[in-house]
Design a protein around this motif. Structure first.
Motif, mmCIF file in Angstrom:
data_model
loop_
_atom_site.group_PDB
_atom_site.id
_atom_site.type_symbol
_atom_site.label_atom_id
_atom_site.label_comp_id
_atom_site.label_asym_id
_atom_site.label_seq_id
_atom_site.Cartn_x
_atom_site.Cartn_y
_atom_site.Cartn_z
ATOM 1 N N GLN A 144 32.316 36.483 39.694
ATOM 2 C CA GLN A 144 31.026 36.332 39.179
ATOM 3 C C GLN A 144 30.227 37.425 38.634
ATOM 4 O OE1 GLN A 144 28.784 33.409 41.080
ATOM 5 N NE2 GLN A 144 27.223 33.046 39.732
ATOM 6 N N GLN A 145 30.226 38.496 39.384
ATOM 7 C CA GLN A 145 29.433 39.508 39.200
ATOM 8 C C GLN A 145 30.056 40.577 38.189
ATOM 9 O OE1 GLN A 145 29.188 41.565 43.282
ATOM 10 N NE2 GLN A 145 27.181 41.362 43.254
ATOM 11 N N ASN A 146 31.467 40.482 38.045
ATOM 12 C CA ASN A 146 31.925 41.177 36.670
ATOM 13 C C ASN A 146 31.481 40.595 35.748
ATOM 14 O OD1 ASN A 146 33.526 42.774 38.364
ATOM 15 N ND2 ASN A 146 35.285 41.574 38.674
ATOM 16 N N LEU A 147 31.069 39.407 35.682
ATOM 17 C CA LEU A 147 30.620 38.748 34.302
ATOM 18 C C LEU A 147 29.203 38.602 34.212
ATOM 19 C CD1 LEU A 147 32.651 35.202 34.440
ATOM 20 C CD2 LEU A 147 32.961 37.170 33.022
ATOM 21 N N ALA A 148 28.659 39.812 35.077
ATOM 22 C CA ALA A 148 27.051 40.116 34.886
ATOM 23 C C ALA A 148 26.237 38.812 35.497
ATOM 24 C CB ALA A 148 26.683 40.412 33.591
ATOM 25 N N GLU A 149 26.681 38.152 36.403
ATOM 26 C CA GLU A 149 25.943 36.918 36.868
ATOM 27 C C GLU A 149 25.401 37.209 38.326
ATOM 28 O OE1 GLU A 149 28.406 33.401 36.948
ATOM 29 O OE2 GLU A 149 28.604 33.549 34.593
ATOM 30 N N PRO A 150 24.117 36.774 38.644
ATOM 31 C CA PRO A 150 23.399 37.054 39.883
ATOM 32 C C PRO A 150 24.285 36.525 40.996
ATOM 33 C CG PRO A 150 22.202 35.387 38.672
ATOM 34 C CD PRO A 150 23.101 35.748 37.630
ATOM 35 N N ALA A 285 32.164 42.446 28.518
ATOM 36 C CA ALA A 285 32.764 41.723 27.429
ATOM 37 C C ALA A 285 31.970 41.588 26.141
ATOM 38 C CB ALA A 285 33.548 40.287 27.886
ATOM 39 N N GLU A 286 30.696 41.150 26.386
ATOM 40 C CA GLU A 286 29.756 41.165 25.203
ATOM 41 C C GLU A 286 29.742 42.465 24.529
ATOM 42 O OE1 GLU A 286 27.299 39.505 22.346
ATOM 43 O OE2 GLU A 286 28.655 38.470 24.074
ATOM 44 N N GLN A 287 29.433 43.465 25.239
ATOM 45 C CA GLN A 287 29.458 44.914 24.871
ATOM 46 C C GLN A 287 30.494 45.200 24.035
ATOM 47 O OE1 GLN A 287 28.549 47.746 28.047
ATOM 48 N NE2 GLN A 287 26.738 48.035 27.317
ATOM 49 N N ALA A 314 33.989 51.777 26.529
ATOM 50 C CA ALA A 314 33.599 50.236 27.186
ATOM 51 C C ALA A 314 34.691 49.798 27.520
ATOM 52 C CB ALA A 314 32.883 49.506 26.145
ATOM 53 N N ARG A 315 35.887 49.897 26.902
ATOM 54 C CA ARG A 315 37.184 49.269 27.304
ATOM 55 C C ARG A 315 37.756 49.750 28.628
ATOM 56 N NH1 ARG A 315 39.120 45.988 23.459
ATOM 57 N NH2 ARG A 315 38.441 46.450 21.432
ATOM 58 N N PHE A 316 37.513 51.122 28.788
ATOM 59 C CA PHE A 316 37.970 51.324 30.234
ATOM 60 C C PHE A 316 36.977 51.049 31.583
ATOM 61 C CE2 PHE A 316 40.023 55.228 28.030
ATOM 62 C CZ PHE A 316 41.218 54.649 28.015
ATOM 63 N N ASP A 317 35.744 50.897 30.888
ATOM 64 C CA ASP A 317 34.824 50.525 32.042
ATOM 65 C C ASP A 317 34.847 49.121 32.224
ATOM 66 O OD1 ASP A 317 33.986 53.004 32.264
ATOM 67 O OD2 ASP A 317 32.025 52.882 30.984
ATOM 68 N N TYR A 318 35.563 48.188 31.557
ATOM 69 C CA TYR A 318 35.665 46.756 31.603
ATOM 70 C C TYR A 318 36.105 46.372 33.051
ATOM 71 C CZ TYR A 318 36.770 41.729 30.774
ATOM 72 O OH TYR A 318 36.434 40.635 30.815
ATOM 73 N N ASN A 319 37.223 47.084 33.452
ATOM 74 C CA ASN A 319 37.916 46.808 34.818
ATOM 75 C C ASN A 319 37.113 47.741 35.774
ATOM 76 O OD1 ASN A 319 39.350 45.653 36.765
ATOM 77 N ND2 ASN A 319 41.280 46.774 36.192
ATOM 78 N N SER A 320 36.350 47.559 36.755
ATOM 79 C CA SER A 320 35.755 48.397 37.561
ATOM 80 C C SER A 320 36.520 48.375 38.904
ATOM 81 C CB SER A 320 34.346 47.878 37.873
ATOM 82 O OG SER A 320 34.281 46.621 38.134
ATOM 83 N N SER A 321 37.539 47.727 39.047
ATOM 84 C CA SER A 321 38.251 47.589 40.340
ATOM 85 C C SER A 321 39.190 48.890 40.278
ATOM 86 C CB SER A 321 39.074 46.171 40.433
ATOM 87 O OG SER A 321 39.833 46.504 41.859
ATOM 88 N N SER A 324 43.232 47.452 41.119
ATOM 89 C CA SER A 324 43.967 46.840 39.966
ATOM 90 C C SER A 324 44.060 47.564 38.850
ATOM 91 C CB SER A 324 43.469 45.457 39.818
ATOM 92 O OG SER A 324 42.174 45.656 39.246
ATOM 93 N N TYR A 325 44.897 47.356 38.040
ATOM 94 C CA TYR A 325 45.097 48.035 36.675
ATOM 95 C C TYR A 325 44.427 47.349 35.765
ATOM 96 C CZ TYR A 325 48.883 44.643 35.904
ATOM 97 O OH TYR A 325 49.338 43.499 35.465
ATOM 98 N N MET A 326 44.418 48.114 34.645
ATOM 99 C CA MET A 326 43.888 47.730 33.475
ATOM 100 C C MET A 326 44.449 46.685 32.740
ATOM 101 S SD MET A 326 42.450 50.221 30.416
ATOM 102 C CE MET A 326 41.417 49.446 29.041
ATOM 103 N N PRO A 327 43.945 45.396 32.130
ATOM 104 C CA PRO A 327 44.927 44.673 31.491
ATOM 105 C C PRO A 327 45.422 45.110 30.291
ATOM 106 C CG PRO A 327 42.354 43.853 31.922
ATOM 107 C CD PRO A 327 42.462 45.001 32.439
ATOM 108 N N ILE A 328 46.822 44.480 30.005
ATOM 109 C CA ILE A 328 47.661 45.311 29.137
ATOM 110 C C ILE A 328 46.907 45.120 27.667
ATOM 111 C CG2 ILE A 328 49.724 45.010 28.100
ATOM 112 C CD1 ILE A 328 50.905 44.401 30.641
ATOM 113 N N GLU A 329 46.342 44.009 27.303
ATOM 114 C CA GLU A 329 45.431 43.786 25.989
ATOM 115 C C GLU A 329 44.575 44.932 25.803
ATOM 116 O OE1 GLU A 329 45.885 41.615 28.296
ATOM 117 O OE2 GLU A 329 47.670 40.345 27.669
ATOM 118 N N LEU A 330 43.694 45.000 26.743
ATOM 119 C CA LEU A 330 42.713 46.190 26.642
ATOM 120 C C LEU A 330 43.352 47.433 26.377
ATOM 121 C CD1 LEU A 330 40.149 44.963 29.132
ATOM 122 C CD2 LEU A 330 39.805 44.781 26.690
#
Length: 871
Positions: A144-150, A285-287, A314-321, A324-330
């Motif tokens: 939920q935090q990755n989706l910028a929700e409180p 994702a919106e960015q 922005a694509r590199f910042d999408y996965n902050s963990s 884990s690794y970056m999604p293959i599509e990104l």
């Protein structure tokens, strides 16, 4: 019987039985009740065209809908899965009553369900279930935090409840006479650490919640209510806006911000996106979607460069963990965008990207015509993008199962990644930036130094088909010239780390192609063994891999003794997989989670592994061919303590103590039984057992390796036979030895002559009669003791030299040898000291004296023949 297997007759009988029960209560209302109960049951599974009128009448009558029972409502819910064309009106009514929940509401319901499970487990003191549900709850909140929700207030309230329950459980456990079971106790201890860590992470939110829970909940509900309309606007509003005739397309983002996508407003929107980057409530994702639209409307090269730099970041910042690794599509999208950015810069050399540039107004578009020096500098770094692409590719291979098809599919992306690296090399060759050029060439070298020629040719063919090619290209003759050209460029670099890694990669490539002498000489002349312990972990891993590959190269070309002494360095540590970054060693001390994570991040991908079973087979066979003749030459108990390979001697002693020996199964069993056969003089049985090892099929040119091993087994079998049975002969025919061991007469004569020359055999050759004449030499007790004392003194001298070298190596800095002078001087001093040691303490021809420079100083063994090679 299940309702899915119920027939039409069954449904009728059920409905009739229910109607008979209702007749007992009311005679007047029974027919109506029976009719109302049977028709919905028929319409569930056996509805036909003749039932349309009944369904229409039921849908139109409001009084019958109000009087429906709970069973009828369940029947309508079930009929959704078997709905036909005749029930369109009912489906329309159901759609009107259906409640559509957002993804946020579903996540909150899942969190609450996990919380209820935790509450139920708290009542029975089941901390294993609590730990599992808590991990699940933490993952949902992180998502939920990755989706910028409180953070939901329910989660904070649950943390407080858990903390109080933990304290009570721990206090009760200390006072209780009967302790809880081991698994529950471990889960309780683990939960204490987890809750402490999570509460520290949400310390600010917990403080706000504790001060005023109601205000915190109101703020959370307000944020939920304001974000829902902006995320999903209704269709009517969209139609009304189109009717109003807006000429320009606008996007309403989070917080009510509107974005107008035109070429004139690109830089302004880009600055707004960059200001929101990194903030806590930013929707990544919106960015990315906004930047993709900005790239579509970008017109000039400057606009495209600026948008691409922001989009790739922005694509590199999408996965902050980090784990884990970056999604293959990104990753694929980022790789294509890096290629597009490099292509723009190569075609427009008046634009340059540098990490440090002067401050300028980012809202003013720059062009080469408006600049005085006709060069436009843009803040950014292509080499950092290339490094991140390569690191994410390696990280994905570490997390994917290497035995599945997904791993093979992922490996296919290496060709496109290699092309991107080569394109970046072309760009930096054009801009003449030395440091980034050296880094990108090192990345290119790391992809090809350990691969066979066929794989390198496939990678280079993709580069040759590209429109942008570097200056250093592949030659059709061999890959050696390509590796040599890349390494020569890095040798001229000012970065000492790049020079070291280039040297190790060059040595590895020579050893891979069985050029043992060149690889050995380069390794000795580099003096890396004296200072590699001061390097970073990645360089030490590369050094260990290079040493092991040099040992395998010596084994493949038939230099058994050299191979045994090189491989003994790493096998003596009993941590082969850890030193090669192919596994984590099970230590006695417990690693922290951070240390364990760092250890696993260093692991190499599976396709880069050196087969440890093949490596062990080569080491044990080499040890067998060296140790068995040595054991046969031992004359007394004092000399039995002299060993070359302690690990092999330990395995051999364990095999000798076994009462029953079955057929060999593993590689070690084959080699141990082959060693026994060689001791007994049965060289043919030893040959069959060694060649029966299946792992040899993984070695390149396996047929030539087996042929080489057969020849060496014959020779060492002859030497073992002479050592064992020399006291029982006065003369021995050379032709008999030739027939017994299937060796040519000239070869037998050569082996016997060498043994006599090295004082290993007290005998002489009679060439006239072709006979070996043995001499009886009675060795006095004082002579034997003097020999043992000389051997002990020689061992002590070698240990002192090793301790001194370690002390000098620790005192030296890794960067001291930037020009090579200090390392060369230290190497000359060590060489002179060892020469003096050989002159002082040479025993039996000096073969066991100081052996020269070592391969791996930290591992504690010595390089064979180094002094002779240097001299």
């Amino acid at each position: 019987m299940s309702r899915f297997f119920r027939k039409a007759d069954d449904s009728d009988s059920d409905s009739e039985s229910s109607s008979e029960e209702e007749l007992m209560s009311s005679d007047d209302e029974a027919p109506k009740a029976a009719a109302s109960t049977t028709k919905p049951a028929m319409s569930r599974f056996l509805r036909s065209a003749g039932d349309d009128s009944d369904s229409e009448s039921e849908s139109e009558s409001e009084s019958e809908e109000e009087s429906m029972s709970e069973d009828e409502e369940k029947g309508k819910k079930k009929s959704r899965f078997l709905r036909t064309e005749d029930s369109d009106e009912e489906s329309d009514e159901d759609e009107g009553k259906r409640v559509v929940k957002s993804a946020r509401d579903k996540r909150l319901e899942e969190m609450e369900a996990s919380g209820k499970q935790m509450d139920n487990a708290l009542k029975i003191n089941d901390w294993v279930a609590i730990s599992n549900e808590f991990d699940k709850l933490v993952r949902m909140v992180q998502r939920q935090q990755n989706l910028a929700e409180p953070v939901p207030p329910f989660y904070l309230r649950q943390l407080q409840t858990l903390e109080s329950s933990l304290n009570a459980a721990l206090a009760k456990e200390k006072e209780a006479k009967k302790k809880m079971n081991a698994s529950n106790a471990r889960a309780l201890t683990a939960m204490k650490q987890k809750v402490k860590k999570v509460m520290k992470e949400y310390e600010i939110d917990l403080k706000k919640f504790q001060e005023d829970p109601e205000a915190f909940e109101r703020e959370f509900n307000a944020s939920v209510s304001t974000e829902v309309p902006a995320a999903k606007p209704k269709k009517k509003k969209a139609v009304d806006e189109e009717d109003e005739g807006d000429e320009e397309f606008k996007t309403v983002g989070k917080g009510g911000k509107s974005y107008q996508f035109t070429p004139e407003t690109i830089l302004k929107n880009l600055q707004a996106v960059q200001e929101a980057r990194g903030k806590k409530n930013t929707d990544r994702a919106e960015q990315i979607r906004i930047l993709e639209k900005l790239l579509e409307v970008a017109v000039t090269s400057y606009q495209q460069i600026r948008v691409l730099l922001a989009l790739i970041s922005a694509r590199f910042d999408y996965n902050s963990s980090v784990s884990s690794y970056m999604p293959i599509e990104l990753w694929t999208s980022a790789q294509k965008e890096v290629d597009q950015l490099v292509g723009i810069l190569v075609r427009n050399p008046k634009y340059a990207i540098q990490e440090t540039t002067e401050d300028y107004d980012e809202l003013v578009e720059r062009s080469p015509e408006t600049e005085k020096d006709a060069i436009v500098l843009v803040r950014g770094s292509i080499i950092s993008f290339v490094d991140r692409l390569d690191d994410e590719f390696t990280k994905s291979l570490q997390h994917i199962d290497p035995h599945g098809t997904e791993y093979v599919d992922r490996l296919k992306d290496e060709k496109s990644l290699y092309c991107t690296i080569c394109r970046a090399q072309t760009l930096y060759e054009q801009t003449k930036q030395d440091d980034p050029l050296g880094r990108v060439i090192m990345r290119r070298l790391e992809h090809i130094y350990s691969k066979p020629d066929a794989v390198v040719q496939a990678l280079e063919s993709a580069v040759s088909a590209s429109d942008i090619k570097p200056s250093i290209t592949f030659s059709q003759s061999s890959t050696k010239q390509l590796i040599h050209s890349l390494c020569i460029h890095l040798y001229k670099s000012g970065n000492s780390l790049l020079r070291t890694r280039a040297m190790l990669s060059h040595i590895y490539h020579y050893a891979l192609h069985n050029d043992f002498h060149t690889a050995r000489d380069m390794l000795l002349m580099s003096h890396l063994q004296e200072s590699v312990h001061s390097a970073d972990v990645a360089t030490q891993i590369l050094y260990n891999r290079t040493v092991v590959q040099v040992g395998l190269s010596a084994f493949r070309v038939g230099l058994i003794r050299e191979s045994q002494q090189i491989l003994q360095d790493i096998f003596a540590t009993q941590r082969v997989k850890e030193l090669l970054a192919q596994g984590v060693h099970q230590r006695y001390q417990v690693l922290t989670p951070e240390q364990e994570k760092a250890e696993r991040q260093r692991q190499l991908p599976f396709h880069m592994h050196i087969n440890t079973e093949l490596l062990e087979a080569a080491f044990l066979v080499s040890s067998m061919l060296v140790e068995i003749p040595l054991l046969a030459s031992i004359e007394n108990e004092e000399q039995k303590r002299k060993t070359i390979s302690k690990s092999f001697r330990r395995l051999l002693d364990f095999a000798d103590r076994q009462v029953f020996t079955g057929p060999p199964e593993s590689t070690r069993d084959h080699i141990m039984q082959a060693s026994r056969a060689l001791q007994d003089g049965e060289w043919e049985k030893c040959r069959d057992l060694v060649q029966g090892i299946k792992i040899w099929s993984l070695m390149p040119e396996a047929a030539s390796v087996k042929e080489m091993l057969t020849k060496r087994i014959q020779e060492e079998g002859l030497r073992t036979y002479l050592f064992t049975y020399a006291p029982h002969y006065s003369t021995l025919s050379l032709s008999l030895l030739s027939r017994t061991f299937s060796l040519p007469l000239r070869g037998v004569t050569s082996i016997v002559s060498k043994m006599i020359w090295n004082e290993e055999l007290s005998a002489s050759l009679d060439h006239a009669t072709g006979v070996l004449v043995f001499h009886r030499v009675e060795v006095m007790r004082s002579h034997q003791l003097a020999q043992v004392l000389a051997d002990k003194l020689n061992t002590m001298v070698e240990q002192n030299e090793k301790a001194l070298d370690q002390k000098l190596g620790n005192a030296a800095n890794w960067n001291d040898r930037g020009d090579g002078q200090k390392g060369d001087k230290r190497g000359e001093q060590t060489q002179e000291r060892r020469r003096g040691g050989e002159r002082r303490g040479g025993v039996r021809g000096g073969a066991r004296g100081g052996r020269g420079a070592r391969f791996a100083q930290g591992l504690g063994s010595q390089m064979p023949g180094a002094q002779r090679n240097r001299g």
